[in-house]
Design a protein around this motif. Structure first.
Motif, PDB file in Angstrom:
ATOM      1  N   ALA A  54       0.846  -1.198   0.000  1.00 15.47           N
ATOM      2  CA  ALA A  54       0.000   0.000   0.000  1.00 15.47           C
ATOM      3  C   ALA A  54       0.879   1.245   0.000  1.00 15.47           C
ATOM      4  CB  ALA A  54      -0.885  -0.016   1.242  1.00 15.47           C
ATOM      5  N   ASN A  55       0.567   2.194  -0.872  1.00 16.21           N
ATOM      6  CA  ASN A  55       1.322   3.454  -0.869  1.00 16.21           C
ATOM      7  C   ASN A  55       1.085   4.187   0.429  1.00 16.21           C
ATOM      8  OD1 ASN A  55       2.542   3.260  -3.334  1.00 16.21           O
ATOM      9  ND2 ASN A  55       0.747   4.060  -4.408  1.00 16.21           N
ATOM     10  N   SER A  56      -0.192   4.194   0.804  1.00 18.35           N
ATOM     11  CA  SER A  56      -0.554   4.816   2.069  1.00 18.35           C
ATOM     12  C   SER A  56      -1.362   3.762   2.827  1.00 18.35           C
ATOM     13  CB  SER A  56      -1.394   6.055   1.784  1.00 18.35           C
ATOM     14  OG  SER A  56      -2.271   6.279   2.863  1.00 18.35           O
ATOM     15  N   LEU A  57      -1.168   3.704   4.136  1.00 17.70           N
ATOM     16  CA  LEU A  57      -1.870   2.666   4.915  1.00 17.70           C
ATOM     17  C   LEU A  57      -3.388   2.749   4.751  1.00 17.70           C
ATOM     18  CD1 LEU A  57      -0.349   1.807   8.387  1.00 17.70           C
ATOM     19  CD2 LEU A  57      -0.906   0.305   6.482  1.00 17.70           C
ATOM     20  N   LYS A  58      -3.882   3.971   4.452  1.00 20.22           N
ATOM     21  CA  LYS A  58      -5.335   4.130   4.290  1.00 20.22           C
ATOM     22  C   LYS A  58      -5.867   3.309   3.107  1.00 20.22           C
ATOM     23  CE  LYS A  58      -4.930   8.607   4.358  1.00 20.22           C
ATOM     24  NZ  LYS A  58      -5.269   9.965   4.005  1.00 20.22           N
ATOM     25  N   GLY A  91      -5.393   7.420   8.796  1.00 20.49           N
ATOM     26  CA  GLY A  91      -4.213   6.549   8.694  1.00 20.49           C
ATOM     27  C   GLY A  91      -3.551   6.285  10.040  1.00 20.49           C
ATOM     28  N   LYS A  92      -4.243   6.628  11.130  1.00 24.21           N
ATOM     29  CA  LYS A  92      -3.653   6.403  12.465  1.00 24.21           C
ATOM     30  C   LYS A  92      -3.798   4.930  12.833  1.00 24.21           C
ATOM     31  CE  LYS A  92      -3.452   8.759  16.948  1.00 24.21           C
ATOM     32  NZ  LYS A  92      -3.021   7.631  17.672  1.00 24.21           N
ATOM     33  N   LYS A  93      -2.713   4.413  13.402  1.00 29.16           N
ATOM     34  CA  LYS A  93      -2.658   2.979  13.684  1.00 29.16           C
ATOM     35  C   LYS A  93      -2.832   2.708  15.182  1.00 29.16           C
ATOM     36  CE  LYS A  93       1.409   1.264  12.683  1.00 29.16           C
ATOM     37  NZ  LYS A  93       2.431   0.865  11.732  1.00 29.16           N
ATOM     38  N   LYS A  94      -3.527   1.627  15.510  1.00 31.11           N
ATOM     39  CA  LYS A  94      -3.630   1.231  16.921  1.00 31.11           C
ATOM     40  C   LYS A  94      -3.365  -0.263  17.024  1.00 31.11           C
ATOM     41  CE  LYS A  94      -6.481   2.001  20.939  1.00 31.11           C
ATOM     42  NZ  LYS A  94      -7.702   2.572  21.455  1.00 31.11           N
TER      43      LYS A  94
END
Ligand SMILES: Nc1ncnc2c1ncn2[C@@H]1O[C@H](COP(=O)(O)OP(=O)(O)OP(=O)(O)O)[C@@H](O)[C@H]1O
Ligand SMILES: [Mg+2]
Length: 376
Positions: A54-58, A91-94
């Motif tokens: 993925a280019n961006s995690l979103k 795109g914030k990860k938890k």
């Protein structure tokens, strides 16, 4: 290590995914664009907390949805834990491990070895990709390497800046400063080089062994490290330092002209030869794939040796372009125990010697287990 269960919501083309894999071999079939690779990506994402494609995690969030979560139940050395990784719309990860937030989890390959068709670029493409591969793997098996490399890269940036300064200002006093940077660059560069060689010393014989197994001794793989110091390695540390200094002096004018450091591990490369011929230029698609596969299996062996636990192997579209013999040899090895996930458009049941596997068919983001009567 075993993946006991994976559950995902709104991950790529899966609205809701629930999958209890086979402890050993999982064969995932289906037509194009149904979600086979997405399933491997979900597993990889849970273990590594980033996506390799993925280019961006979103991008991994299902279109039109706001967030995604992948939850896995993992068993490692008799211990079982639950790991959940979620991404929201910004795109914030938890990351939660057994319900407790884990902020320290560093992205990196943690127990998953992946083969993707893009890995063929390792052979076909520029040295940069081969160095990236090497840096990632050396850093994984030898964590101090990450700081060695960061230090070396920092020195390179400063030194190149200084070279530019000398070219523009033509001042001899700056040349004296350069000598100090040379010393630091050589010391740091040798650490990087020696650590790479240390890992390669273990990895290369394993890859050669795997390559022999898959090709049934018909082909001989050689892997050579090509150092920009132009020395037959291994040399000892002292000799390497002398050589590095000597080359830097020889290249002084050229370096100032180009404002670039011309020697050092940032210019090194790996060469793959099959029966003495460079696989980049002469290897067939199947031969190049076999090399990459052997490297990945060597990483599996190295991982198992270092951590006394087998990693999980994800093989995306590995069978395509491999002939029946090579496919059979591959299956005969992976049947031996580690948990493996293989995606393929077409699966020939006769490739397997025993029935210790599950076959799944993926269709429009749904995973269905194939009935037993399909098996040999
Ligand atoms: N964020 C997303 N949301 C929804 N669908 C997506 C998203 N990202 C990708 N897809 C879709 O998922 C589908 C399945 O992709 P995947 O790569 O898993 O296919 P595949 O089964 O591996 O096919 P192939 O056999 O061609 O490799 C594709 O049609 C793709 O457009
Ligand atoms: Mg695919």
């Amino acid at each position: 290590m075993r993946l006991l269960k994976i559950r995902a919501e709104n991950f790529r083309n899966y609205t809701s995914l629930e999958f209890k894999p086979h402890p050993f071999l999982n064969i995932i079939t289906g037509e194009n664009a149904q979600g086979k690779t997405n399933l491997l990506e979900a597993i990889f994402f849970n273990f590594n907390t980033y996506s390799y494609r993925a280019n961006s995690l979103k991008d991994i969030i299902k279109w039109q949805e706001k967030n995604t979560k992948v939850l896995a139940i993992i068993k490692e050395k008799e211990q079982q834990y639950k790991q959940s990784v979620a991404i929201n719309q910004v795109g914030k990860k938890k990351v939660l491990i057994d319900g407790v937030e884990n902020k320290k989890k560093i992205p990196g390959h943690s127990g998953v070895i992946l083969f993707t068709p893009d890995d063929l670029n390792l052979i076909k493409n520029t040295p940069l990709l081969r160095r990236k591969f090497l840096d990632q793997e050396v850093g994984f098996f030898h964590p101090e390497y990450i700081s060695y490399l960061q230090e070396y890269n920092r020195l390179l940036v400063h030194r190149n800046h200084l070279l530019r300064n000398i070219k523009i200002n033509k001042k001899n006093s700056i040349l004296e400063t350069l000598v100090v940077w040379d010393e630091q660059l050589v010391n740091s560069g040798i650490k990087v080089l020696l650590t790479r060689l240390k890992i390669l010393k273990k990895l290369v014989p394993l890859a050669v062994k795997w390559h022999r197994i898959i090709t049934k001794n018909v082909e001989n793989l050689e892997i050579r490290y090509l150092s920009s110091l132009k020395v037959p390695v291994p040399l000892d540390e002292k000799q390497l330092k002398i050589r590095f200094h000597q080359l830097i002096k020889e290249k002084r004018l050229e370096e100032i002209q180009r404002c670039q450091t011309m020697v050092g591990p940032h210019r090194d490369d790996l060469f793959f030869l099959i029966n003495g011929k460079n696989a980049k230029f002469f290897g067939s698609q199947g031969q190049q794939k076999t090399i990459v596969l052997s490297l990945k299996l060597a990483l599996v062996s190295l991982y198992t040796e270092q951590y006394h636990s087998e990693p999980i192997l994800l093989l995306d579209d590995v069978l395509f372009e491999l002939d029946q013999h090579r496919q059979k040899m591959l299956f005969s090895q992976i049947e031996k125990g580690m948990q493996t996930f293989i995606t393929t458009n077409h699966f020939d049941h006769q490739l397997l010697f025993n029935a210790n596997y599950d076959l799944y068919v993926v269709e429009k983001g749904k995973i269905n287990i194939s009935p037993v009567e399909y098996r040999v």
